[in-house]
Design a protein around this motif. Structure first.
Motif, mmCIF file in Angstrom:
data_model
loop_
_atom_site.group_PDB
_atom_site.id
_atom_site.type_symbol
_atom_site.label_atom_id
_atom_site.label_comp_id
_atom_site.label_asym_id
_atom_site.label_seq_id
_atom_site.Cartn_x
_atom_site.Cartn_y
_atom_site.Cartn_z
ATOM 1 N N ASP A 158 -10.204 15.352 -3.098
ATOM 2 C CA ASP A 158 -9.291 15.566 -4.231
ATOM 3 C C ASP A 158 -7.889 15.940 -3.742
ATOM 4 O O ASP A 158 -6.891 15.526 -4.325
ATOM 5 N N LYS A 159 -7.814 16.752 -2.696
ATOM 6 C CA LYS A 159 -6.528 17.133 -2.117
ATOM 7 C C LYS A 159 -6.214 16.126 -1.013
ATOM 8 O O LYS A 159 -6.848 16.117 0.032
ATOM 9 N N LEU A 160 -5.234 15.289 -1.268
ATOM 10 C CA LEU A 160 -4.957 14.162 -0.381
ATOM 11 C C LEU A 160 -3.889 14.489 0.650
ATOM 12 O O LEU A 160 -3.054 15.378 0.451
ATOM 13 N N GLY A 161 -3.910 13.755 1.744
ATOM 14 C CA GLY A 161 -2.851 13.810 2.737
ATOM 15 C C GLY A 161 -1.947 12.605 2.560
ATOM 16 O O GLY A 161 -2.368 11.559 2.050
ATOM 17 N N TYR A 162 -0.692 12.731 2.980
ATOM 18 C CA TYR A 162 0.277 11.661 2.762
ATOM 19 C C TYR A 162 1.080 11.377 4.027
ATOM 20 O O TYR A 162 1.315 12.269 4.849
ATOM 21 N N ARG A 163 1.460 10.128 4.162
ATOM 22 C CA ARG A 163 2.405 9.737 5.205
ATOM 23 C C ARG A 163 3.701 9.372 4.514
ATOM 24 O O ARG A 163 3.699 8.604 3.537
ATOM 25 N N ILE A 164 4.808 9.931 5.003
ATOM 26 C CA ILE A 164 6.094 9.682 4.358
ATOM 27 C C ILE A 164 7.109 9.176 5.377
ATOM 28 O O ILE A 164 7.105 9.577 6.540
ATOM 29 N N LYS A 165 7.953 8.286 4.910
ATOM 30 C CA LYS A 165 9.065 7.774 5.718
ATOM 31 C C LYS A 165 10.347 8.061 4.947
ATOM 32 O O LYS A 165 10.482 7.663 3.786
ATOM 33 N N ASP B 228 0.833 -1.205 0.000
ATOM 34 C CA ASP B 228 0.000 0.000 0.000
ATOM 35 C C ASP B 228 0.866 1.253 0.000
ATOM 36 O O ASP B 228 0.408 2.326 0.366
ATOM 37 N N ARG B 229 2.135 1.128 -0.417
ATOM 38 C CA ARG B 229 3.031 2.280 -0.463
ATOM 39 C C ARG B 229 4.058 2.123 -1.575
ATOM 40 O O ARG B 229 4.303 1.002 -2.052
ATOM 41 N N ILE B 230 4.641 3.224 -1.991
ATOM 42 C CA ILE B 230 5.648 3.213 -3.041
ATOM 43 C C ILE B 230 6.872 4.005 -2.582
ATOM 44 O O ILE B 230 6.817 4.756 -1.618
ATOM 45 N N THR B 231 7.971 3.829 -3.319
ATOM 46 C CA THR B 231 9.185 4.598 -3.077
ATOM 47 C C THR B 231 9.219 5.783 -4.030
ATOM 48 O O THR B 231 8.860 5.666 -5.204
ATOM 49 N N ALA B 232 9.624 6.930 -3.526
ATOM 50 C CA ALA B 232 9.702 8.145 -4.334
ATOM 51 C C ALA B 232 10.897 8.961 -3.841
ATOM 52 O O ALA B 232 11.680 8.509 -2.999
ATOM 53 N N HIS B 233 11.037 10.168 -4.394
ATOM 54 C CA HIS B 233 12.134 11.049 -3.971
ATOM 55 C C HIS B 233 11.552 12.391 -3.544
ATOM 56 O O HIS B 233 10.607 12.896 -4.169
ATOM 57 N N MET B 234 12.097 12.955 -2.472
ATOM 58 C CA MET B 234 11.615 14.227 -1.944
ATOM 59 C C MET B 234 12.764 15.209 -1.774
ATOM 60 O O MET B 234 13.850 14.846 -1.314
ATOM 61 N N GLU B 235 12.502 16.465 -2.147
ATOM 62 C CA GLU B 235 13.439 17.545 -1.894
ATOM 63 C C GLU B 235 12.686 18.688 -1.218
ATOM 64 O O GLU B 235 11.509 18.918 -1.508
ATOM 65 N N ILE B 236 13.373 19.385 -0.313
ATOM 66 C CA ILE B 236 12.767 20.507 0.402
ATOM 67 C C ILE B 236 13.629 21.746 0.208
ATOM 68 O O ILE B 236 14.837 21.724 0.474
ATOM 69 N N ASP B 237 13.008 22.806 -0.292
ATOM 70 C CA ASP B 237 13.667 24.104 -0.406
ATOM 71 C C ASP B 237 13.233 24.944 0.789
ATOM 72 O O ASP B 237 12.040 25.231 0.952
ATOM 73 N N ASP B 238 14.194 25.331 1.610
ATOM 74 C CA ASP B 238 13.837 26.017 2.855
ATOM 75 C C ASP B 238 14.945 26.990 3.236
ATOM 76 O O ASP B 238 15.715 26.755 4.169
ATOM 77 N N SER B 239 15.014 28.083 2.518
ATOM 78 C CA SER B 239 15.990 29.112 2.825
ATOM 79 C C SER B 239 15.513 29.930 4.020
ATOM 80 O O SER B 239 14.335 30.287 4.123
ATOM 81 N N GLU B 240 16.431 30.252 4.903
ATOM 82 C CA GLU B 240 16.071 31.008 6.092
ATOM 83 C C GLU B 240 15.802 32.475 5.765
ATOM 84 O O GLU B 240 14.944 33.104 6.378
ATOM 85 N N SER C 146 17.344 16.449 0.870
ATOM 86 C CA SER C 146 17.070 15.573 -0.263
ATOM 87 C C SER C 146 17.123 14.139 0.240
ATOM 88 O O SER C 146 18.102 13.738 0.870
ATOM 89 N N SER C 147 16.053 13.383 -0.003
ATOM 90 C CA SER C 147 16.008 12.022 0.526
ATOM 91 C C SER C 147 15.020 11.177 -0.267
ATOM 92 O O SER C 147 14.013 11.694 -0.763
ATOM 93 N N ASP C 148 15.316 9.904 -0.385
ATOM 94 C CA ASP C 148 14.299 8.963 -0.858
ATOM 95 C C ASP C 148 13.257 8.809 0.244
ATOM 96 O O ASP C 148 13.554 8.974 1.442
ATOM 97 N N ILE C 149 12.041 8.506 -0.153
ATOM 98 C CA ILE C 149 10.953 8.339 0.816
ATOM 99 C C ILE C 149 10.095 7.147 0.428
ATOM 100 O O ILE C 149 10.076 6.721 -0.735
ATOM 101 N N VAL C 150 9.397 6.615 1.404
ATOM 102 C CA VAL C 150 8.299 5.676 1.174
ATOM 103 C C VAL C 150 7.024 6.448 1.494
ATOM 104 O O VAL C 150 6.936 7.085 2.540
ATOM 105 N N ILE C 151 6.054 6.414 0.587
ATOM 106 C CA ILE C 151 4.895 7.286 0.715
ATOM 107 C C ILE C 151 3.598 6.542 0.433
ATOM 108 O O ILE C 151 3.572 5.617 -0.396
ATOM 109 N N HIS C 152 2.543 6.922 1.122
ATOM 110 C CA HIS C 152 1.204 6.431 0.815
ATOM 111 C C HIS C 152 0.186 7.451 1.303
ATOM 112 O O HIS C 152 0.498 8.344 2.102
ATOM 113 N N VAL C 153 -1.033 7.345 0.819
ATOM 114 C CA VAL C 153 -2.109 8.241 1.228
ATOM 115 C C VAL C 153 -2.508 7.909 2.656
ATOM 116 O O VAL C 153 -2.594 6.744 3.040
ATOM 117 N N ARG C 154 -2.748 8.947 3.453
ATOM 118 C CA ARG C 154 -3.139 8.753 4.846
ATOM 119 C C ARG C 154 -4.513 9.376 5.068
ATOM 120 O O ARG C 154 -5.033 10.112 4.254
#
Length: 498
Positions: free
Chosen positions: A136-143, A95-107, A120-128
């Motif tokens: 239509d706008k879904l929430g997600y749980r990420i590891k 019930d989950r897939i592997t994906a890639h996540m990046e976060i842009d967060d300049s102070e 920058s990290s690989d993640i495991v993600i599924h709808v929560r």
């Protein structure tokens, strides 16, 4: 007499000091809360040269790339729900897939997808979520995971390092701020409440709107938030985290505590162990946790429930339970105590409650019948149905409520908090509703149709109005909680004396 006089004077001094420092009972240096909209550094106008079409935001940006794979867990119809549950029983179906996540967060600078990512990290993600899976706008749980697929805890947007996070996408909540606001206010009151940050999400190149990145309730890296740890070698732990929620078909993680096997627990609810995790939880540890928690329940449901030597007060932090009661009553968050209900024991060795999920609170349940502001309900829930019979607990609730109404639950504080968050979100609100604004024309989201919100300003006014009406009603009726611990009401529950 001289010593007696000195003692009396000392007691008076202590009492005066206590009164002077009364706010410290609720706000300690260890309980400082980071409120993003107040504490994040102010940013000047963007100076980067970029395409007018490129997303430019003062908020952190999260970009997730699934390489074309559909994130599992969404369901739009009853047939899809049944198929989802059926598929979940197949060991070969994930019930989950592997994906890639990046976060842009300049102070200091505005954020853009083209920036060098802060994380920058690989993640495991599924709808929560439960009912929100239909939106239509879904929430997600990420590891967060590393290249080997192992846990990769990191600090995101200044929050303590975790490997598991929730991306809450406000959809039914047109204000966008219920969870952000109430987690932070709860964090001003309770020992622990999940950290949260606003951000904007881009999924596979598509803008998805304003989200709230939320710390999942767990131990965090090195016990950074909840003081929990486990020694796998010795099969020992410093504390544990339990979750009360809807039953599922997998009974392997149910905890057969006293209220479960005695059928006091609602037949539609289950209690399970969230920490130690299933990977680390041995049968020895599970039995130890079950026995320990059952000791609390046995004391609570016994004739000695309010007895100083044998009663429930030996097992719980009563302040925590009272604060949980107040926060969920103030918001009419009546999933609390039944669904997604967290209770934990840390190094303090006392059981404590933790708030979770205010998306449907404050008159935002889809069914209006659940949102009547002129009543109390938390006292009917598991554990609280007995706590309310003790005059000490009721007194604690009333005393704390009276204080908090002059502090973080005052109308002035709440109105100002809402206004400040709206000002902070600024243009991100408009971007979000460029994507999801069609919902302002949808009269089917809330029942009856007259409850549906048709503009952002209306959503904000509705939230403020709710707090005014609800808290004024509670002011007039909080003392009525004493009826549940009146001698005539609880006589059959009192200690039996030979």
């Amino acid at each position: 007499m001289k010593h007696k006089a000195v003692g009396i004077i000392g007691c008076v001094v202590i009492l005066i000091v206590g009164i002077i420092n009364w706010p410290g009972i609720f706000h300690t240096e260890d309980n400082q809360r980071y409120h993003q909209h107040l504490d994040a550094p102010k940013k000047e106008a963007c100076t980067k040269v970029h395409s007018p079409s490129e997303l430019c935001s003062h908020l952190p940006l999260i970009e997730i790339d699934t390489e074309g794979k559909k994130i599992p867990g969404a369901r739009r119809t009853e047939a899809e729900r049944k198929q989802f549950l059926k598929d979940a029983q197949n060991p070969g179906v994930t019930d989950r897939i592997t994906a890639h996540m990046e976060i842009d967060d300049s102070e200091k600078e505005y954020n853009h997808i083209s920036d060098e990512p802060a994380v920058s990290s690989d993640i495991v993600i599924h709808v929560r979520g439960y009912s929100s899976r239909r939106f239509d706008k879904l929430g997600y749980r990420i590891k967060l995971v590393d290249e080997k697929g192992e846990n990769n805890p990191q600090s995101l947007m200044g929050m303590d390092a975790h490997d598991e996070w929730a991306l809450h996408g406000p959809f039914l909540d047109k204000t966008l701020l219920r969870n952000y606001m109430m987690y932070n206010i709860a964090g001003e009151i309770m020992d622990y409440s999940p950290n949260v940050r606003f951000c904007e999400l881009v999924l596979n190149g598509e803008y998805m709107g304003v989200y709230v990145l939320t710390e999942l309730i767990s131990e965090g890296k090195d016990g950074s938030r909840l003081q929990l740890s486990v020694n796998e070698k010795n099969e020992t732990y410093t504390g544990y985290l339990l979750r009360l929620d809807r039953k599922n078909n997998d009974i392997s993680d149910w905890l057969p505590s006293l209220t479960t096997y005695s059928l006091r627990n609602d037949t539609d609810l289950k209690l399970d162990v969230e920490f130690p995790s299933q990977r680390k939880l041995t049968e020895k540890m599970r039995k130890s946790i079950n026995d320990d928690f059952s000791q609390f329940e046995k004391a609570l449901y016994s004739y000695d429930y309010d007895n100083k030597k044998f009663g429930y007060k030996n097992y719980i932090d009563m302040d925590s339970f009272a604060e949980y009661f107040i926060i969920n009553e103030a918001t009419v968050n009546y999933d609390a105590g039944s669904y997604s209900t967290y209770i934990y024991k840390d190094v303090d060795r006392k059981l404590k409650m933790c708030v979770w999920d205010f998306n449907n609170a404050c008159d935002n349940y889809q069914e209006q019948s659940l949102m009547d502001v002129q009543h109390f309900n938390t006292h009917t829930k598991l554990w609280f149905e007995m706590l309310i019979k003790d005059e000490d607990f009721v007194g604690c609730v009333i005393q704390k409520y009276r204080y908090l109404r002059k502090d973080v639950l005052s109308e002035e504080y709440l109105d100002s908090y809402i206004d400040d968050v709206v000002e902070y979100l600024g243009p991100a609100i408009d971007r979000n509703f460029e994507k999801w604004g069609y919902t302002f024309n949808d009269n089917t989201l809330l029942d009856p149709a007259s409850r549906n919100i048709h503009s952002y300003d209306e959503a904000i006014n509705q939230l403020k109005s709710f707090f005014h009406v609800r808290l004024n009603w509670m002011d007039d009726n909080i003392e009525s909680l004493k009826q549940y611990c009146a001698e005539s009401k609880i006589k059959k529950y009192n200690e039996v004396n030979e």
